[in-house]
Write an enzyme that holds these catalytic residues in place. Structure first.
Site, short mmCIF file in Angstrom:
data_model
loop_
_atom_site.label_atom_id
_atom_site.label_comp_id
_atom_site.label_asym_id
_atom_site.label_seq_id
_atom_site.Cartn_x
_atom_site.Cartn_y
_atom_site.Cartn_z
N TYR A 22 -4.31 -4.57 -5.14
CA TYR A 22 -5.14 -3.37 -5.21
C TYR A 22 -6.52 -3.76 -5.73
O TYR A 22 -6.64 -4.52 -6.68
CB TYR A 22 -4.53 -2.35 -6.18
CG TYR A 22 -4.03 -1.13 -5.46
CD1 TYR A 22 -4.88 -0.39 -4.65
CD2 TYR A 22 -2.71 -0.71 -5.59
CE1 TYR A 22 -4.43 0.72 -3.98
CE2 TYR A 22 -2.25 0.40 -4.91
CZ TYR A 22 -3.11 1.12 -4.10
OH TYR A 22 -2.67 2.21 -3.44
N GLU A 68 -9.45 -1.21 -5.75
CA GLU A 68 -10.35 -0.05 -5.60
C GLU A 68 -11.68 -0.35 -6.30
O GLU A 68 -11.70 -0.89 -7.40
CB GLU A 68 -9.70 1.20 -6.19
CG GLU A 68 -8.57 1.71 -5.32
CD GLU A 68 -7.92 2.96 -5.87
OE1 GLU A 68 -8.41 3.52 -6.86
OE2 GLU A 68 -6.90 3.37 -5.29
N THR A 101 -15.84 -1.29 14.89
CA THR A 101 -14.51 -1.82 14.59
C THR A 101 -14.63 -3.33 14.72
O THR A 101 -15.65 -3.85 15.20
CB THR A 101 -13.46 -1.31 15.59
OG1 THR A 101 -13.95 -1.53 16.91
CG2 THR A 101 -13.15 0.16 15.39
N LYS A 121 -12.14 -5.39 18.68
CA LYS A 121 -12.35 -5.30 20.14
C LYS A 121 -13.01 -6.60 20.60
O LYS A 121 -12.40 -7.65 20.44
CB LYS A 121 -13.17 -4.04 20.45
CG LYS A 121 -12.41 -2.75 20.03
CD LYS A 121 -13.14 -1.50 20.46
CE LYS A 121 -12.33 -0.25 20.14
NZ LYS A 121 -12.66 0.32 18.84
N1 DSN Z 1 -9.42 4.06 21.17
C1 DSN Z 1 -10.47 3.09 21.32
C2 DSN Z 1 -10.72 2.77 22.74
O1 DSN Z 1 -9.75 2.53 23.44
O2 DSN Z 1 -11.86 2.71 23.20
C3 DSN Z 1 -11.70 3.47 20.61
O3 DSN Z 1 -11.43 3.73 19.29
#
Ligand code: DSN
Length: 490
Positions: free
Chosen positions: A84, A86, A265, A268
């Site tokens: 933890y 925080e 994010t 990706k």
């Molecule tokens: N759900 C994602 C996508 O497939 O583009 C984006 O957050």
């Protein structure tokens, strides 16, 4: 029973000062705590194995997915998950955070470096658990409750967290707690309609405009977004979740020059673990009168993330982001990102050559949107038939679609296939598999009629089933030739 320790556990056990032998552990009543998942929970492990097989044998074309590196997988399955922490480095609410602080500071340092940002001008919060919480934290920090935001409409390629609502329901919390107005793409061409956005923004006077997409195959014009924001006095937030790997590699325009805030994010095209990051401007901006005004984003955003919306950060994921960013700064990653785009363009050209309509006529990034009406299929039927031959993608609205539940297109992306090493000639083979699958789908659809349920049933019967089985075997044989990072790691 304890002989098959994962690489991560084994390494930490040997390197550490652990004095208990495996023999002693085997005699303990708590030995189950020391067993790997395959011994401790074979039922779950069986499912995990099947998922692994699915990933290895199939062709992964979901534009937002990727196969992360072994180093990232090691971080996720490490002792860092236990802690933890925080608060922020140097200011925690728990003891024992001296190494966790080092992990988080390393991640912060690398995040700035990977995107060529100077620490005097940009700060970064690496604690958001993913992209949706990151976006919500920005609105919480900078837009008062029921303040106005504008984002690309979901059916036009935007994202839920850019304020999505329908005529009858506020779908995303970002449209419940904030007032959102969508902007659109041109329904004929599929290109983003900046002039219409500008006109709407003048009327709606948003506090914040989002430049970001989930399904759009063209580079965004961030300079134009900046002009619009300056004209209406809005903050410009770029959500580069899909393209952050391409941005870091310099193969698509960077949003940083023109934006106030950039979210992403990390799983990706960046190819890290599932997590989110918020970059914010620091230092001074010059207003219309030429006065220097300090940015006040840093403390607002940090407070919105913690304690506003989140508790303890996932430091195992933050370590994963740190090690992913180290890879991102290598020449190999630049080559990878260039190949992603080349592969997407070959995919787009190959499909168009076989009569498929690609929205906007092509791609400049890692993804494309195929209008399946051009081959007599709905998006759902195309997704299904491709999945039947182990090619994974997702159905998606195309501009002008009336129903998000029954969209006309499929979204395709190349980051995951490129990670496995597919090059131009391999993508031509993928086009061939897709074409065979979708042409067969058209034949089946003509026989089964319009309903998806009848279509699915027909796919499982007689000669159609045999043809699909045969095609699936070909896809498996092809796909298994390509290595997957972390293959040995469940
Ligand atoms: N759900 C994602 C996508 O497939 O583009 C984006 O957050």
């Amino acid at each position: 029973m304890l002989s098959r320790l994962s690489a991560t556990c084994k390494h930490l056990l040997i390197e550490g000062s652990h004095r208990i032998s495996l023999g002693q552990i085997a005699k303990m009543s708590t030995k189950y705590l020391h067993e790997p998942v395959w011994d401790n929970d074979p039922e779950l492990f069986e499912i995990m194995k099947r998922e692994k097989q699915r990933q290895v044998k199939g062709l992964e074309m979901i534009a937002s997915e990727n196969f992360t590196s072994l180093a990232v997988l090691n971080c996720l399955g490490s002792c860092l998950t236990n802690k933890y922490s925080e608060g922020y480095p140097g200011h925690r609410y728990y003891g024992g955070t001296q190494f966790i602080d080092q992990v988080e500071n390393l991640c912060i340092e690398r995040a700035l470096k990977a995107f060529n940002l100077c620490a005097d001008e940009w700060g970064v919060n690496v604690q958001p658990l993913s992209g949706s919480p990151a976006n919500f934290a920005v609105y919480t920090a900078l837009v008062e409750p029921h303040g106005r935001i504008m984002g690309l409409d979901l059916p036009d390629g935007g994202h839920l967290t850019h304020g999505f609502f329908t005529a009858t329901k506020k779908i995303s919390a970002t449209s419940i707690f904030f007032e959102s107005m969508p902007y659109k793409s041109n329904q004929e061409t599929g290109f983003l309609d900046y002039d219409a956005l500008w006109k709407s923004a003048k009327l709606f006077k948003p506090k914040l405009i989002i430049a970001g997409v989930s399904c759009y195959s063209r580079a965004l014009d961030y300079k134009k977004f900046r002009e619009i924001c300056d004209d209406v006095g809005a903050i410009l937030m770029a959500d580069m979740a899909h393209i952050s790997g391409l941005v870091a590699a310099g193969v698509t325009p960077s949003p940083f020059e023109y934006s106030d805030i950039v979210t992403t994010t990390t799983h990706k095209s960046l190819r890290g673990p599932r997590a989110g990051v918020i970059f914010f401007r620091k230092g001074f901006k010059t207003n219309a009168k030429g006065e220097k005004i300090p940015y006040d984003y840093e403390s607002k955003i940090n407070q919105a993330v913690f304690p506003g919306l989140q508790g303890g950060p996932h430091e195992n994921a933050i370590a994963g982001v740190a090690t992913c960013l180290r890879q991102v700064m290598t020449p190999e990653f630049k080559e990878y990102a260039q190949q992603i785009v080349r592969n997407a363009q070959i995919l787009s050209d190959g499909l168009q050559a076989r009569g498929y309509k690609v929205v906007t006529g092509g791609t400049e990034v890692h993804m494309l949107l195929v209008d399946c009406r051009s081959v007599g299929l709905t998006g759902a039927k195309a997704e299904y038939i491709l999945e039947e031959i182990s090619i994974t993608c997702n159905k998606n609205t195309v501009p002008g679609d009336k129903s998000a539940l029954n969209p006309s297109g499929i979204r395709l992306g190349t980051p995951a296939l490129t990670t496995r090493g597919l090059k131009e000639e391999d993508i031509c083979q993928v086009v061939d598999f897709m074409d065979k699958g979708m042409k067969l789908g058209k034949t089946i659809s003509e026989k089964s009629g319009p309903k998806l349920v009848d279509f699915k049933k027909a796919c499982q019967e007689g000669a159609f089933k045999e043809e699909l089985d045969c095609l699936r075997q070909e896809v498996h044989k092809f796909s298994e030739k390509f290595p997957m990072p972390g293959f040995e790691c469940y």
